[in-house]
Design a protein around this motif. Structure first.
Motif, PDB file in Angstrom:
ATOM      1  N   ASP A   1      15.475 150.377  55.507  1.00 18.95           N
ATOM      2  CA  ASP A   1      16.395 149.627  56.361  1.00 18.95           C
ATOM      3  C   ASP A   1      15.872 148.235  56.676  1.00 18.95           C
ATOM      4  N   GLU A   2      16.788 147.361  57.090  1.00 17.44           N
ATOM      5  CA  GLU A   2      16.489 145.953  57.313  1.00 17.44           C
ATOM      6  C   GLU A   2      15.447 145.753  58.409  1.00 17.44           C
ATOM      7  N   ARG A   3      15.484 146.610  59.436  1.00 13.44           N
ATOM      8  CA  ARG A   3      14.519 146.486  60.522  1.00 13.44           C
ATOM      9  C   ARG A   3      13.097 146.681  60.012  1.00 13.44           C
ATOM     10  N   TRP A   4      12.904 147.694  59.148  1.00 15.34           N
ATOM     11  CA  TRP A   4      11.569 147.943  58.581  1.00 15.34           C
ATOM     12  C   TRP A   4      11.124 146.756  57.754  1.00 15.34           C
ATOM     13  N   PHE A   5      12.028 146.219  56.936  1.00 17.11           N
ATOM     14  CA  PHE A   5      11.676 145.101  56.066  1.00 17.11           C
ATOM     15  C   PHE A   5      11.246 143.896  56.892  1.00 17.11           C
TER      16      PHE A   5
END
Length: 308
Positions: free
Chosen positions: A277-281
């Motif tokens: 997910d974008e948050r992890w990235f």
């Protein structure tokens, strides 16, 4: 092959390669060049460690290669960080200037591979030409500086402080992104500084930090960083060879490290494409910048303070 597919369909990849599709051709080209270089330039068993300082054991070489795999995985996953991770390790076993020269080869391979893998092409160059052109100019100046002088600690220390300020800003603002707000002049200035720092010292975090503010699509972000870095490292390789810094042995060593790096690159690319997910990235990018900034400070502050 769909660019957003997390898995590798070998049959489709081969079909696209035979049909000379841009993506598959560029990925294969980057891989084949370093494999052929490692084989064709092999110096013989008696000279494998000729460029290293002191007595180099098998354990030391294994450690260097393990770091190359880890650095390749980080680059594959978040789009930057290879040279910043690998350079300090290689500099501990060979001359630091030589390490900067050798470590132009694996990043060249990785970035050409990622330009193909993300399908980044001439459309990006036409859109962001000030960035690409000024990064190329900065690289020429940086390699010229490297061939004549030792890079001092003050500039890297200032870069580290700038990176840490960016990290603090992102954390406080909860990973803010300013859509389409970047200015060609500012972007060109970042490209010029990035080219110089990569040419002179293998320090390239300015561009990833800047682009991370304006580009949150993972594929466009990784593709844009890789396009610029591919241009920078191509120029750096040609120029270091022209001025005599890049010898056939060092070219072989760079290719050999690149072959090992492929393991990490494939792993990191897979991790980026499985749908993280974008948050992890975003957190991974900022965390890596934090580690890089602190590591640069750790290595430069004592030298700067001692020189006062």
């Amino acid at each position: 092959m769909a660019t957003d597919s997390p898995t590798l369909d070998a049959g489709t990849f081969l079909d696209n390669l035979l049909a000379l599709h841009y993506r598959e051709v560029l990925m294969t080209f980057a891989t084949a060049v370093v494999v052929l270089g490692a084989v064709a330039l092999y110096p013989g068993s008696g000279r494998v460690t000729a460029g290293f300082s002191g007595d180099v054991t098998t354990t030391t070489l294994a450690f260097v290669f393990a770091v190359a795999v880890v650095a390749g995985a980080v680059k594959g996953a978040v789009g930057f960080g290879y040279a910043l991770i690998a350079t300090p390790v290689l500099s501990s076993v060979i001359d630091p200037v030589v390490a900067v020269v050798v470590l132009a080869i694996p990043p060249w391979m990785i970035n050409v591979f990622q330009v193909g893998e993300t399908n980044t092409g001439l459309t990006y160059v036409r859109r962001e030409w000030p960035l690409v052109v000024l990064a190329a100019v900065g690289t020429v100046v940086g390699v010229t500086f490297l061939s004549r002088y030792q890079a001092g600690p003050l500039v890297p220390m200032l870069i580290a402080l700038l990176i840490l300020a960016y990290v603090a800003f992102q954390v406080v603002q909860n990973f803010v992104v300013v859509e389409e707000a970047h200015h060609p002049v500012a972007l060109g200035g970042v490209g010029l500084a990035t080219g110089f720092l990569l040419g002179a010292a293998n320090l390239g975090p300015l561009l990833p930090a800047y682009l991370h503010t304006f580009e949150r699509d993972r594929e466009r972000y990784v593709g844009g960083v890789s396009m610029v870095f591919a241009v920078v490292f191509t120029i750096k390789i040609v120029q270091t060879a022209a001025v005599g810094l890049l010898t056939p042995y060092l070219l072989w060593l760079g290719c050999a490290i690149s072959v090992v790096t492929l393991v990490g690159l494939f792993l990191g690319t897979y991790l980026r494409r499985v749908g993280v997910d974008e948050r992890w990235f975003n957190r991974a990018v900022v965390a890596l910048l934090l580690v890089i900034g602190l590591n640069i400070l750790r290595n430069t502050v004592p030298a700067v303070v001692g020189g006062l």
